[in-house]
Structure formats: structure tokens, C-alpha cells
Design a protein around this motif. Structure first.
Motif, PDB file in Angstrom:
ATOM      1  N   LEU A 402       0.836  -1.201   0.000  1.00 21.28           N
ATOM      2  CA  LEU A 402       0.000   0.000   0.000  1.00 21.28           C
ATOM      3  C   LEU A 402       0.874   1.255   0.000  1.00 21.28           C
ATOM      4  O   LEU A 402       0.564   2.242  -0.680  1.00 21.28           O
ATOM      5  CB  LEU A 402      -0.919  -0.005   1.219  1.00 21.28           C
ATOM      6  N   ILE A 403       1.951   1.229   0.769  1.00 24.35           N
ATOM      7  CA  ILE A 403       2.875   2.373   0.798  1.00 24.35           C
ATOM      8  C   ILE A 403       3.665   2.426  -0.497  1.00 24.35           C
ATOM      9  O   ILE A 403       3.886   3.510  -1.064  1.00 24.35           O
ATOM     10  CB  ILE A 403       3.807   2.284   2.018  1.00 24.35           C
ATOM     11  N   ARG A 404       4.092   1.264  -1.006  1.00 25.37           N
ATOM     12  CA  ARG A 404       4.840   1.225  -2.271  1.00 25.37           C
ATOM     13  C   ARG A 404       4.019   1.842  -3.405  1.00 25.37           C
ATOM     14  O   ARG A 404       4.525   2.631  -4.211  1.00 25.37           O
ATOM     15  CB  ARG A 404       5.184  -0.229  -2.610  1.00 25.37           C
ATOM     16  N   ASP A 405       2.733   1.523  -3.465  1.00 28.77           N
ATOM     17  CA  ASP A 405       1.884   2.063  -4.530  1.00 28.77           C
ATOM     18  C   ASP A 405       1.702   3.564  -4.374  1.00 28.77           C
ATOM     19  O   ASP A 405       1.679   4.306  -5.373  1.00 28.77           O
ATOM     20  CB  ASP A 405       0.529   1.359  -4.514  1.00 28.77           C
ATOM     21  N   ALA A 406       1.587   4.036  -3.139  1.00 34.83           N
ATOM     22  CA  ALA A 406       1.456   5.487  -2.916  1.00 34.83           C
ATOM     23  C   ALA A 406       2.746   6.201  -3.320  1.00 34.83           C
ATOM     24  O   ALA A 406       2.707   7.298  -3.895  1.00 34.83           O
ATOM     25  CB  ALA A 406       1.122   5.765  -1.455  1.00 34.83           C
TER      26      ALA A 406
END
Length: 475
Positions: A402-406
Motif C-alpha cells: 500500500l505504501i509502495r503504490d502510494a
């Protein structure tokens, strides 16, 4: 057992909902007051059976594995703060006209029972910063020569504080949204809401309900309702509160304060609320360098603590002396070491995006270690706000994608190391990767924006693993 003080507990049938850090002390206190106490608990594990045996030896009835059925004859429920309002037990209580209190409400009702004047409460809530602010407040009060203690959600029982042999002049009280939900008659001397951001919405049901429970802390305040001038939602809660005549709204700001505010001018914490002629005058309280660490969100905590102390009549010098004496708890933006010109900082306590945003704002160039259990959080706003500060990012934990995609959406130029592992040894590799990305003058910051339980027992253990990994860098 409505809104008035209960003076005779002898023979009353009270149900305590939940064992643990609040339920066991509540059951013991109520039993000691002469009530017929029944404890109900959802779980039936080894720890619960041990606690049950201890209470049953005193004569308390305990029902394990059934926390949903209302015991016959119950006149009052005293619940652990974490029990959700939609549980069948509470629906049954509502149908039967049985009131529900939390342990904070019980402590409030019992204050002064041991004789003498009850100590006033200076209360603090907010999504982040509560514990630090309450401990700062207690340090300031102690510097003023007052008998005090930091109690409540900080881990020190309010029941012990109000019923113990120690006599206090004033209590510094940390309160969670859960505790406030179950504390309808609480009326603090003065109170502060530090900030509001989405959290625990699964428990409260909505942001509106969460904010409303936080706002209960202002009800009936006598002297000051302290709010964050940078967070309009906290000021809105003050406007909606029903306070005693003469109670004032007092803001805190990281900028130059207006009348009835505390703020910062040229590196000095100043008070324009509790001074003569606040339209023109200001009182110096302390220097920014007196606050450890002097990160922006921690300065805000110090101003909130100072406002509550000043509302209680504490002199300016005690604010300075208390802030100088204060040392933060572990894993709260704690400097671990400098290695090859790079600072390593442990903020494992930053378990949500709001806390992490404040942590990231404290440094100019960051290699960010993040990830864990997201608890339903989204990260776009967080990443967008911090993108210009990021040298790189190292991601760990179950919800790191989720953080990687953001990061891909809002900081595509930032190099990202995605560690596809959730074992505890991942922290050592994360620190090594962060060292590779960092340059002299950078800060490697553990501010996970997530809970720790996918990999570690708690955020403390996560922070310890970070510090252990950093200690190996200089070897």
C-alpha cells in the motif's frame, strides 16, 4: 445509579465487563466497597483463568467465555474501555435501563472518597501525542512543587490514583476516545484536544462519532479548553462544548500567538493567554531548545502542556524547568546513533499516518523505513506531503504494498527497497538497505505508519530491533 454520586455500594449488583488492566482493579475496588460483583469476559484462555482464580478467591463471581449475556439483577455495568458499544451486552443493558460506565467514570465518581479534597483533573486527548503531553504536563506541575501523577490511558490506574493513600494536588490525565465514550459525567478543571485524524473508526463507526467522543473531554470544563489552532476540528469541539461560565478557549500554535493563545516567537515559547492585558503583553515560558526533541509536533505538545499548567496557575519558570527535566519515552522520535554522518531515529510509536506525517516533517532529508499492518489506512496524502523530503524508502511488513503504490503515484523518483519478508530479521536488512541509500546529513527514520503485530509483539519490540540493527552498523 444515574448522574449523582453513589455513596452506598453495599449489596449493589455490579457487572464488570472484561478482565485485564482495567477490569481486575475495578472488580477489586467494587468488591471492597461491598458490591456484589460479577465479571464477564469474552475470552477463556490461560491468562483469563489465572485472573479469574484471583478474583474468585476474593468472592467475586467470574463468567469466562460469555461476554454478551447480561447477568440477572445487574444494576450497573463497569466496562473495559475497549469493549465496543454495539456488543449485545450493552444492547441488553440499554433495554433493561442499566447504565454503563468505564473505569474512568468509576474513578471520577469515587474521587475524594478516601477523605480530603479531590484532586482536580487536567485532561488530555487527541489522535497523537497524548502520552508525551501528559508526561510533559506532570513534569511542569512537579517543577511548580505540586504533588501530581501522570495517570489514565498512560498505563497508571486512575482508580489507584483517586483511592490510594497518596494525596495529590492535581492529576495529569491521559484519556483515549474509548475511555471518554464511557465517561459521561467527567468534568475536568481544564482539558486539551491535541489533534484529530481518522483512527479507531471501526470501533466508533464514523469520524463524526470519533470526534464527538474526543470532544466529551471539554464538557463542564471550569477554566480552559485548550485547542490546536492548526486543527480547526479541535476548535469546533470547543465551540460545541457545554462548559462552566467563565471557561475560556485557549489555542496553541507553532506561529506567533494571538490573544488567548500560546505560540512561538523567535525560538521562544510564549503565553498570550494567562497574562495581564493579553491584547498587548506576552510572557516568555521557555526556549524551543528546552524541548526534547525539538521537532515541530513535540513543540506543539509542549505548548499544550504549558497551556494546561498555566490554566492551573503554574508560574512561567516552572514551565521552563519542567520541560528541561522531561525526557521522552522510548521509541518516540528517539535519536539512536550517528553513523558515518547519518542520524538514525526511532519513532516506532508512529503507528498511524497522522503520527508519521508529523515525524517526517521534522527532518529535511530522510531515508524512510515504513510498513506493517495498515489497519485500513491509506497513504496517498502522507506520501504526497513528504515526497520532497525523501531520499529513499525501505518497506517491510504485511501491508507494505500500500505504501509502495502510494510512493509510485506521488514520489516516483524516490528509490524504494521492497523487502518481501515479515520475519523479525527483516529489520536488520532494512537498516542495512537504508544505510546504502543514505548520504551524510540524512536521517534514517523508522516511522512505520502501521501497527507492528505482523512482525513484532508490539511497537516497543520493533523499535528495539531497529536500535539493535543500528548498533551493529558501527561494529
Amino acid at each position: 445509579m444515574g448522574s449523582g454520586q453513589v455513596t452506598d455500594w453495599q449489596g449493589r449488583n455490579v457487572t464488570v465487563a472484561g478482565l485485564g488492566v482495567s477490569g481486575v482493579p475495578a472488580a477489586k475496588v467494587l468488591h471492597g466497597l461491598g458490591a456484589h460483583v460479577t465479571v464477564v469476559n469474552d475470552g477463556d484462555d490461560e491468562r483469563a483463568r489465572t485472573q479469574a482464580a484471583e478474583l474468585e478467591a476474593l468472592g467475586v463471581t467470574v463468567r469466562l467465555g460469555d461476554g454478551d449475556t447480561l447477568p440477572e439483577g445487574t444494576e450497573l455495568i463497569v466496562t473495559a474501555p475497549g469493549w465496543q458499544p454495539d456488543k449485545p451486552l450493552f444492547h441488553a443493558a440499554e433495554q433493561a435501563g442499566v447504565p454503563v460506565w468505564g473505569d474512568v467514570e468509576l474513578a471520577w465518581r469515587l474521587r475524594g472518597r478516601g477523605g480530603g479534597k479531590a484532586a482536580p483533573w487536567l485532561a488530555v486527548t487527541g489522535t497523537n501525542g497524548k502520552t508525551t503531553t501528559v508526561r510533559m504536563l506532570a513534569a511542569i506541575l512537579e517543577a511548580a512543587g505540586l504533588r501530581t501523577a501522570a495517570v489514565g490511558n498512560i498505563g497508571v490506574s486512575l482508580l489507584d490514583a483517586v483511592l490510594g493513600e497518596e494525596r495529590y494536588d492535581v492529576l495529569a490525565v491521559e484519556l483515549s476516545s474509548y475511555q471518554l465514550h464511557w465517561a459521561p459525567s467527567l468534568r475536568a478543571h481544564s482539558a486539551a484536544v491535541l489533534n484529530l485524524a481518522p483512527d479507531h473508526l471501526d470501533w466508533h463507526g464514523s469520524m463524526e462519532a470519533y470526534a464527538a467522543d474526543k470532544g466529551r473531554i471539554y464538557e463542564g470544563n471550569r477554566v480552559a479548553c485548550v485547542y490546536n489552532a492548526a486543527d480547526k476540528a479541535t476548535e469546533d469541539l470547543v465551540r460545541e462544548a457545554d462548559v462552566e461560565e467563565g471557561c475560556r478557549a485557549v489555542g496553541f500554535t507553532l506561529g506567533t500567538p494571538g490573544p488567548s493563545q500560546l505560540g512561538v516567537v523567535d525560538g521562544i515559547l510564549v503565553d498570550r493567554a494567562f497574562v495581564e492585558n493579553r491584547q498587548k503583553n506576552a510572557q516568555e515560558l521557555a526556549e524551543v531548545s528546552d524541548v526534547t526533541p525539538p521537532a515541530p509536533h513535540n513543540i506543539a505538545n509542549a505548548l499544550a502542556a504549558a497551556a494546561l499548567a498555566r490554566a492551573f496557575g503554574v508560574p512561567a519558570q516552572a514551565v521552563r524547568d519542567g520541560l528541561r527535566a522531561f525526557t521522552p519515552d522510548a521509541h518516540r522520535i528517539a535519536h539512536v546513533a550517528d553513523v558515518d554522518g547519518v542520524a538514525y531515529v526511532d519513532d516506532s510509536k508512529a503507528t498511524n499516518t497522522h503520527a508519521t506525517q508529523a515525524s517526517l516533517a521534522a527532518y529535511e532529508s530522510i531515508v524512510w523505513i515504513a510498513g506493517g499492518l495498515a489497519k485500513g489506512a491509506t497513504f496517498d496524502e502522507l506520501v504526497a506531503s513528504a515526497a520532497k523530503r525523501l531520499r529513499g524508502a525501505v518497506l517491510i511488513g504485511a501491508d507494505r504494498a500500500l505504501i509502495r503504490d502510494a510512493l509510485a503515484r506521488h514520489a516516483p523518483e524516490v528509490p524504494v527497497v521492497d523487502l518481501d519478508r515479515t520475519d523479525t530479521g527483516a529489520m536488520l536488512q532494512a537498516v542495512q538497505e537504508a544505510r546504502r541509500l543514505a548520504r551524510p546529513g540524512d536521517t534514517v527514520l523508522l516511522a512505520p505508519a502501521c501497527a507492528s503485530m505482523d512482525m513484532f509483539a508490539n511497537y516497543n519490540r520493533r523499535g528495539e530491533a531497529f536500535a539493535e540493527a543500528v548498533s551493529g552498523l558501527g561494529a
